[in-house]
Motif scaffolding. Structure first.
Motif, short mmCIF file in Angstrom:
data_model
loop_
_atom_site.label_atom_id
_atom_site.label_comp_id
_atom_site.label_asym_id
_atom_site.label_seq_id
_atom_site.Cartn_x
_atom_site.Cartn_y
_atom_site.Cartn_z
N ARG A 51 -8.66 8.43 10.63
CA ARG A 51 -8.21 7.03 10.67
C ARG A 51 -8.89 6.25 11.79
O ARG A 51 -9.37 5.12 11.58
N MET A 71 0.85 -1.19 0.00
CA MET A 71 0.00 0.00 0.00
C MET A 71 0.88 1.24 0.00
O MET A 71 1.88 1.32 0.70
N LEU A 114 -6.14 8.70 5.37
CA LEU A 114 -5.86 7.94 6.59
C LEU A 114 -4.70 8.52 7.39
O LEU A 114 -4.48 8.13 8.53
N LEU A 123 -12.77 6.00 0.37
CA LEU A 123 -12.42 5.19 1.53
C LEU A 123 -13.65 4.80 2.34
O LEU A 123 -13.69 3.72 2.93
N TRP A 163 -5.25 6.27 -0.25
CA TRP A 163 -5.24 6.10 1.21
C TRP A 163 -4.80 7.36 1.94
O TRP A 163 -4.66 7.35 3.16
N ALA A 186 0.35 6.82 3.12
CA ALA A 186 -0.84 7.65 3.28
C ALA A 186 -0.52 9.12 3.22
O ALA A 186 -1.39 9.95 3.16
#
Length: 535
Positions: free
Chosen positions: A19, A1, A13, A147, A10, A4
């Motif tokens: 988050r 990933m 986050l 998200l 992402w 962030a």
């Protein structure tokens, strides 16, 4: 990933509170999907129409309460609203669990308590959406919306399979109990959130609840970009609702699966949606928002056709993967579109209208599909739903989402204080605001054209009526008149409701005025219902 801290999907986050809420919401959504499986499976032996009422009972409260919930979220501390909703839903889910353990959960009671849970969802929906700009930067609202959809679909990938296994092994009572406990996580994060005092302060307006409701309706009606998002939602949701309403019947009647198999089918949709989150940024770059809507609807139509004609479980499970991808692509696009088009003062009310269309469409479509399935058969019903989804794809070119690049909902307190010789009461009114402009002949056509955008701005922010008049004795003289219901409403226009976009519309129109001239503004108060106001 990816990290962030980059502009990856992402990136939101990286914000600590976002988050923490995202993780707590994931646990809660898993509980919700476990409960959905438990509730639907308790009724799967009854008629299709009765079984699909589970979805209606969960969604119908949004139809009834979305607009009042939006007013509440704009008028009161949104964190308090959210915490209250969490504890209310905890109590209802606890009652479901107790009744299930006592084997006293009849279909009527199940639907009633599901309806009450839907009331809690309706109360928190606008407030939850409206706090997102407090948690992430505006440029990342689209990623935050995606998200949110990933969250729901991760839960869909885990919750139904887990719920089906728990129902098969221990009974529905345990899935209701887990769902009740899952609300505690969101409540804890919200209570520990050190929200800035300015964000939790009461609004800078004293409008009543009914006036606030009318203000939200008026704003949405006079915001073409928001209306187009609602239209696209309305055209997508009825066909999409068929999948969620009829998948339990597909699992049991067409594929011969039990509750565990049904949970795995829902999990396939969730896995596809999570995968879609990785593809979504690229899809938006390649296809744009409207191309994404078209591709998502076409993909969903194909999945419905497979469900109607294929009776092999593993083939159906594979076909449900693109259904999840299409669902997240379309809903993330629509959610981000409505978020970026609404200013803070009316954000929750505007979002409540969006939720009304979204959830209301599901609530009304689900029993309709159940009735059609009882009447024409499951396969024919799914094919009809696929045709409805094809119609949705075909209309994107005719009614596309409008470009939001020129929309800036940042507040703009740029109007000067009205130079009155007395201090009106807030309730005084109606108030007739007149603005005189002097425009050279070569700009008359362009000026009136630009003033149409100013007119929508006036109506969005409080005008009950609006008109632009050209003086017959002095044609270079144009008079703008608009009526506001009260002095308080007009003060809200001055200090709360105007945005940077409204200011730009005014400046573009005033750039065409005779050089050296300035608009002349007057405020006249209605005296037809009483004596004139004295200094």
């Amino acid at each position: 990933m990816k990290s962030a801290t980059t502009d990856s999907p992402w990136a939101p986050l990286a914000a600590r509170v976002f988050r923490a809420l995202w993780i707590a919401q994931l646990v809660s959504n898993i509980g919700t999907w476990m409960q959905t499986v438990g509730a639907q499976w308790l009724l799967v032996g009854d008629s299709a129409a009765l079984m699909t009422l589970v979805q209606t009972a969960a969604s119908l409260p949004v139809v009834l309460l979305a607009l009042p919930s939006g007013v509440i979220a704009d008028r009161f501390d949104r964190r308090v609203v959210l915490v209250t909703a969490q504890f209310a839903m905890l109590a209802v889910s606890g009652a479901l669990a107790v009744l299930a353990f006592l084997d006293a959960l009849t279909p009527t009671v199940l639907l009633l308590l599901t309806f009450l849970l839907g009331c809690g969802t309706a109360l928190m929906g606008p407030a939850w959406q409206a706090i997102q700009p407090e948690l992430v930067e505006r440029k990342r609202l689209g990623q935050a919306a995606a998200l949110g959809a990933v969250n729901m679909n991760l839960a869909r990938a885990v919750g139904p399979a887990l719920g089906g296994a728990v129902v098969a092994a221990a009974g529905a009572g345990w899935v209701f109990a887990f769902n009740a406990a899952s609300y505690l996580g969101i409540a804890a994060v919200l209570l520990l959130w050190r929200r800035p005092a300015a964000a939790s302060a009461p609004p800078a307006t004293n409008e009543g609840l009914l006036a606030a409701l009318h203000a939200g309706r008026r704003y949405v009606w006079n915001a073409p970009g928001v209306r187009r998002v609602l239209l696209r939602t309305l055209l997508f949701i009825p066909g999409g609702a068929a999948l969620w309403a009829l998948l339990p019947l597909t699992a049991s009647r067409s594929l011969g699966l039990g509750s565990g198999g049904y949970g795995l089918l829902l999990a396939a949709v969730g896995v596809g949606a999570v995968g879609g989150a990785f593809l979504l940024p690229r899809a938006h770059r390649v296809l744009g928002a409207n191309g994404t809507l078209t591709a998502g609807a076409l993909m969903f139509a194909g999945v419905l056709a497979v469900l109607a004609t294929v009776h092999t479980p593993w083939v159906v499970a594979l076909a449900l993967l693109p259904a999840g991808l299409a669902w997240i692509a379309v809903l993330s696009t629509l959610n981000a579109a409505v978020q970026t088009r609404l200013p803070g003062w009316v954000r929750a009310r505007g979002l409540s209208v969006y939720l009304l269309v979204f959830q209301g469409g599901q609530a009304l479509a689900a029993p309709l599909w159940g009735t059609v399935a009882d009447w024409l058969g499951l396969s024919a019903c799914l094919l009809i739903a696929g045709a409805v989804m094809l119609l949705s794809a075909a209309t994107v070119r005719r009614w596309p989402l409008r470009d939001a690049e020129g929309i800036n909902p940042t507040p703009s307190d740029h109007w000067p204080a009205p130079p009155l010789v007395f201090a009106p009461e807030e309730s005084d009114g109606p108030v007739l605001v007149s603005v005189v402009y002097r425009v050279p002949a070569e700009h008359w056509g362009k000026f009136t054209e630009r003033m149409h955008r100013v007119a929508r701005s006036r109506r969005r922010t409080g005008a009950l009526s609006w008109g632009l008049y050209q003086d017959g004795h002095a044609p270079e003289r144009f008079v703008e008149n608009y009526l506001v219901s009260s002095w308080a409403e007009h003060l809200d226009q001055h200090h709360v409701r105007l945005t940077a976009t409204d200011r730009r519309f005014e400046e573009e129109a005033r750039a065409l005025l005779t050089p050296g001239s300035t608009p002349e503004v007057t405020h006249a108060f209605d005296t037809s219902g009483g004596p004139p106001i004295r200094p």
